[in-house]
Design a protein around this motif. Structure first.
Motif, mmCIF file in Angstrom:
data_model
loop_
_atom_site.group_PDB
_atom_site.id
_atom_site.type_symbol
_atom_site.label_atom_id
_atom_site.label_comp_id
_atom_site.label_asym_id
_atom_site.label_seq_id
_atom_site.Cartn_x
_atom_site.Cartn_y
_atom_site.Cartn_z
ATOM 1 N N LEU A 79 -3.302 34.503 72.819
ATOM 2 C CA LEU A 79 -3.419 33.461 73.600
ATOM 3 C C LEU A 79 -1.907 32.732 73.641
ATOM 4 N N ALA A 80 -1.426 32.628 72.411
ATOM 5 C CA ALA A 80 0.004 32.039 72.413
ATOM 6 C C ALA A 80 0.937 32.885 73.289
ATOM 7 N N VAL A 81 0.641 34.095 73.477
ATOM 8 C CA VAL A 81 1.722 34.999 74.164
ATOM 9 C C VAL A 81 1.603 34.531 75.741
ATOM 10 N N TYR A 82 0.589 33.970 75.808
ATOM 11 C CA TYR A 82 0.358 33.409 77.574
ATOM 12 C C TYR A 82 0.673 31.877 77.633
ATOM 13 N N GLU A 83 0.467 31.205 76.534
ATOM 14 C CA GLU A 83 0.635 29.817 76.584
ATOM 15 C C GLU A 83 1.328 29.328 75.267
ATOM 16 N N ARG A 84 2.524 29.767 75.152
ATOM 17 C CA ARG A 84 3.325 29.439 73.836
ATOM 18 C C ARG A 84 3.563 28.027 73.573
ATOM 19 N N ASP A 85 3.665 27.291 74.476
ATOM 20 C CA ASP A 85 3.759 25.837 74.283
ATOM 21 C C ASP A 85 2.549 25.190 73.776
ATOM 22 N N ALA A 86 1.150 25.836 74.132
ATOM 23 C CA ALA A 86 -0.112 25.171 73.588
ATOM 24 C C ALA A 86 -0.327 25.643 72.427
ATOM 25 N N PHE A 87 0.322 26.498 72.011
ATOM 26 C CA PHE A 87 0.114 27.348 70.460
ATOM 27 C C PHE A 87 1.347 27.150 69.557
ATOM 28 N N GLN A 88 2.433 26.136 69.943
ATOM 29 C CA GLN A 88 3.630 26.026 69.305
ATOM 30 C C GLN A 88 3.410 26.095 67.684
ATOM 31 N N GLU A 89 2.475 25.206 67.165
ATOM 32 C CA GLU A 89 1.938 25.155 66.012
ATOM 33 C C GLU A 89 1.963 26.373 65.365
ATOM 34 N N LEU A 90 0.913 27.429 65.965
ATOM 35 C CA LEU A 90 0.791 28.595 65.395
ATOM 36 C C LEU A 90 2.103 29.472 65.446
ATOM 37 N N VAL A 91 2.709 29.438 66.421
ATOM 38 C CA VAL A 91 4.096 30.064 66.603
ATOM 39 C C VAL A 91 4.835 30.006 65.465
ATOM 40 N N VAL A 92 5.127 28.552 65.081
ATOM 41 C CA VAL A 92 6.178 28.181 63.910
ATOM 42 C C VAL A 92 5.622 28.564 62.698
ATOM 43 N N ASP A 93 4.147 28.442 62.426
ATOM 44 C CA ASP A 93 3.549 28.667 61.324
ATOM 45 C C ASP A 93 3.591 30.343 60.850
ATOM 46 N N ILE A 94 3.610 30.957 61.919
ATOM 47 C CA ILE A 94 3.657 32.465 61.665
ATOM 48 C C ILE A 94 4.832 33.051 60.718
ATOM 49 N N ASP A 95 5.691 32.166 60.490
ATOM 50 C CA ASP A 95 6.953 32.319 59.744
ATOM 51 C C ASP A 95 6.733 32.218 58.289
ATOM 52 N N GLY A 96 5.385 31.893 57.864
ATOM 53 C CA GLY A 96 5.248 31.338 56.434
ATOM 54 C C GLY A 96 5.471 32.748 55.565
ATOM 55 N N LEU A 97 4.790 33.716 55.829
ATOM 56 C CA LEU A 97 4.832 35.087 55.313
ATOM 57 C C LEU A 97 6.314 35.574 55.332
ATOM 58 N N ALA A 98 6.967 35.436 56.456
ATOM 59 C CA ALA A 98 8.273 36.040 56.618
ATOM 60 C C ALA A 98 9.344 35.135 55.618
ATOM 61 N N ASN A 99 9.008 34.120 55.585
ATOM 62 C CA ASN A 99 9.856 33.046 54.506
ATOM 63 C C ASN A 99 9.734 33.756 53.038
ATOM 64 N N LEU A 100 8.496 34.038 52.585
ATOM 65 C CA LEU A 100 8.123 34.495 51.395
ATOM 66 C C LEU A 100 9.000 35.901 51.217
ATOM 67 N N LEU A 101 8.798 36.654 52.163
ATOM 68 C CA LEU A 101 9.439 38.035 52.228
ATOM 69 C C LEU A 101 11.001 37.788 52.111
ATOM 70 N N GLU A 102 11.574 36.930 53.019
ATOM 71 C CA GLU A 102 12.983 36.837 52.855
ATOM 72 C C GLU A 102 13.642 36.240 51.469
ATOM 73 N N ALA A 103 12.527 35.430 50.826
ATOM 74 C CA ALA A 103 13.023 34.841 49.626
ATOM 75 C C ALA A 103 12.942 35.934 48.647
ATOM 76 N N ALA A 104 12.073 36.898 48.575
ATOM 77 C CA ALA A 104 12.139 37.986 47.671
ATOM 78 C C ALA A 104 13.411 38.773 47.947
ATOM 79 N N ALA A 105 13.573 38.932 48.984
ATOM 80 C CA ALA A 105 14.839 39.921 49.459
ATOM 81 C C ALA A 105 16.160 39.266 48.843
ATOM 82 N N LEU A 106 16.212 37.862 49.078
ATOM 83 C CA LEU A 106 17.399 37.336 48.612
ATOM 84 C C LEU A 106 17.421 37.320 47.052
ATOM 85 N N ARG A 107 16.202 37.425 46.292
ATOM 86 C CA ARG A 107 16.098 37.367 44.739
ATOM 87 C C ARG A 107 16.826 38.734 44.404
#
Length: 192
Positions: free
Chosen positions: A109-137
């Motif tokens: 749904l977010a692919v078609y209505e990105r603005d309506a699902f902006q909160e979800l789109v932003v939240d998707i980065d949660g795991l990516a941030n954890l992985l990024e921190a592990a790579a930095l360590r």
């Protein structure tokens, strides 16, 4: 005295998890069916969540927040590949299949209505941030950590989607091979 809107929404989210478990209501239930199970009028759900996708989005965001807390609790101790394995193990567990279905439903749904699902789109980065921190360590530069995180997240999500579409042992084997290649890459970097 009435409680602020945010408190009512939080109480409803708690009630949703209490009634439906950690995956929340299935995407096949209507707002009226969910409201009946909670013992509230469906207009209360509409007021706080807007629509069925809005309700699912709120439940998924809260579930992912809880998941990220659990994964992050072990994340500081894990290397990049081990964290990828923990993420795969967590989300490929059949107990989380409904949540994974809901995630891909909402992403579609977010692919078609990105603005309506902006909160979800932003939240998707949660795991990516954890992985990024592990790579930095592990000594990656910020740019390398961001790229490794993006690649791993995309691969794991793609494999999870494949697992939903065609649940075979080959998908799990492919995930293991991907994670093993990350571990081998980590080993090569340490050796050089």
């Amino acid at each position: 005295m009435r409680s602020p809107v945010g408190e009512g929404r939080q109480r409803l989210l708690k009630a949703l998890f209490d009634e439906f478990g950690e995956n929340g209501p299935g995407p096949n239930l209507s707002m009226r069916q969910v409201a009946e199970r909670l013992g509230v009028h469906h207009t209360l759900l509409t007021y706080h969540f807007g629509s069925r996708p809005g309700l699912l989005r709120a439940v998924l965001l809260e579930a992912r927040r809880r998941d990220n807390v659990l994964i992050a609790a072990t994340g500081d101790e894990l290397g990049f590949a081990a964290l990828c394995r923990a993420i795969w193990t967590f989300y490929s567990d059949p107990a989380h299949e409904d949540r994974t279905h809901a995630f891909f439903h909402l992403v579609g749904l977010a692919v078609y209505e990105r603005d309506a699902f902006q909160e979800l789109v932003v939240d998707i980065d949660g795991l990516a941030n954890l992985l990024e921190a592990a790579a930095l360590r592990e000594g990656a530069t910020a740019a390398e950590a961001g790229q490794r995180s993006l690649i791993a997240t995309a691969c794991l999500r793609g494999l999870l989607l494949q697992r939903l579409l065609t649940p075979t042992a080959e998908v799990d084997a492919a995930a293991e091979r991907f994670i093993a290649s990350l571990a081998a890459s980590e080993g090569e970097k340490r050796a050089s």
